[in-house]
Design a protein around this motif. Sequence first.
Motif, mmCIF file in Angstrom:
data_model
loop_
_atom_site.group_PDB
_atom_site.id
_atom_site.type_symbol
_atom_site.label_atom_id
_atom_site.label_comp_id
_atom_site.label_asym_id
_atom_site.label_seq_id
_atom_site.Cartn_x
_atom_site.Cartn_y
_atom_site.Cartn_z
ATOM 1 N N ARG A 108 -4.705 -4.617 23.407
ATOM 2 C CA ARG A 108 -4.579 -3.605 24.261
ATOM 3 C C ARG A 108 -5.046 -2.215 23.785
ATOM 4 N N ARG A 109 -5.810 -1.419 24.551
ATOM 5 C CA ARG A 109 -6.136 -0.056 24.254
ATOM 6 C C ARG A 109 -4.792 0.855 24.130
ATOM 7 N N HIS A 110 -4.987 1.904 22.918
ATOM 8 C CA HIS A 110 -3.927 2.811 22.792
ATOM 9 C C HIS A 110 -4.461 4.008 24.064
ATOM 10 N N THR A 111 -3.804 4.250 25.209
ATOM 11 C CA THR A 111 -4.346 5.102 26.198
ATOM 12 C C THR A 111 -3.556 6.593 26.187
ATOM 13 N N HIS A 112 -2.427 6.622 25.304
ATOM 14 C CA HIS A 112 -1.578 8.026 25.383
ATOM 15 C C HIS A 112 -1.030 7.941 26.631
ATOM 16 N N HIS A 113 -0.714 6.877 27.271
ATOM 17 C CA HIS A 113 0.162 6.817 28.443
ATOM 18 C C HIS A 113 1.467 5.983 27.737
ATOM 19 N N ALA A 114 2.828 6.644 27.851
ATOM 20 C CA ALA A 114 3.693 6.374 26.958
ATOM 21 C C ALA A 114 4.104 4.722 27.191
ATOM 22 N N LEU B 253 0.965 -1.206 -0.095
ATOM 23 C CA LEU B 253 -0.055 0.010 -0.116
ATOM 24 C C LEU B 253 0.862 1.262 0.076
ATOM 25 N N PRO B 254 0.206 2.400 -0.501
ATOM 26 C CA PRO B 254 1.099 3.626 -0.248
ATOM 27 C C PRO B 254 1.118 3.922 1.306
ATOM 28 N N LEU B 255 2.281 4.587 1.572
ATOM 29 C CA LEU B 255 2.324 4.834 2.927
ATOM 30 C C LEU B 255 1.274 5.735 3.535
ATOM 31 N N ARG B 256 0.724 6.612 2.813
ATOM 32 C CA ARG B 256 -0.106 7.755 3.207
ATOM 33 C C ARG B 256 -1.345 7.014 3.235
ATOM 34 N N ALA B 257 -1.554 5.901 2.601
ATOM 35 C CA ALA B 257 -2.756 5.028 2.791
ATOM 36 C C ALA B 257 -3.034 4.396 3.988
ATOM 37 N N VAL B 258 -1.997 4.161 4.721
ATOM 38 C CA VAL B 258 -1.943 3.343 6.204
ATOM 39 C C VAL B 258 -2.420 4.114 7.323
ATOM 40 N N ALA B 259 -3.205 3.297 8.134
ATOM 41 C CA ALA B 259 -3.472 3.761 9.502
ATOM 42 C C ALA B 259 -3.831 2.443 10.127
ATOM 43 N N LYS B 260 -3.854 2.457 11.598
ATOM 44 C CA LYS B 260 -4.197 1.355 12.040
ATOM 45 C C LYS B 260 -5.486 0.617 11.811
ATOM 46 N N GLY B 261 -6.437 1.848 11.283
ATOM 47 C CA GLY B 261 -7.927 1.078 10.931
ATOM 48 C C GLY B 261 -7.785 0.550 9.698
#
Length: 203
Positions: free
Chosen positions: A170-176, A152-160
Motif C-alpha cells: 500500500r502507498r503511504h498517503t498521509h491519510h491517517a 543496525l543503529p537506529l538512526r541508520a534505519v528508514a523504510k528505504g
Amino acid sequence: MAVRRTRPSLCISVDIEADGPIPGPYSMLSLGAAVAGTQDADGFTAADPTRHTFYRELRPISTEFVPEALAVSGLDRERLGREGAEPAAALTEFTDWVREVSAGAQPVMCGYPAAFDWMFLYWYLIRFTGTSPFGHSGCLDMKTLYAVKAGLPLRAVAKGTMPRGLLSRRRHTHHALDDAVEQAELFANLMAWPGPGPAPDAG
C-alpha cells in the motif's frame, strides 16, 4: 508454584496527522487506527488490518500551525474548525473502540516511528479524557523493532533501507487511516521476520 498467565497483547497500528511538531501549541487533526494482530506466548498472529479500524478528523485546539506540517496531510483547518469532531468526543470514542477490540487482551499502540504519534495520542488522551487505554507506556516502535532484528543503529534505519518484502504494498498517503493500515502490514511482516541470515563464512 502456580504459573502466572500473562494476557496477550492486541497490537494496534496508529497514525496521526498534525499541524505542528508538539501537542498543545499545535493540533492533532486526524487519528487513524487498525488492529494489526495479537501476540501471546505462542507468538504473533496477524489480523486483516482492514477489518477493525477507527478514523476521526478533529477540530483544531489552537490558532497556531506550521504551514509545512499542515501541507503534509492536506487537511483544511478551516473545514475542521466547522466539521471536525470535538477532541473530547473523538478521544472518548477512540478509547471505547480500543477497549472493545482488545477485550481479553492488553492493547499496545504500534507506530512508525512511534515517538511522534504516541506523543500526540497520549497527550490528547490525558488532556481530553484523563486516561489512556494503553497506560502510560503501552507503545511499540516499529523502527526500533527493525533496528534490533537487523542489527543496525537506529538512526541508520528508514523504510528505504528495509528489504522490500517487509514493506506493505500500500502507498503511504498521509491519510491517517490509510497509513495505519499500511503500517499494520509492515508490523505483521516485521514480527514474522527472523532477521537477516548469517553472513557467509570467509573463504
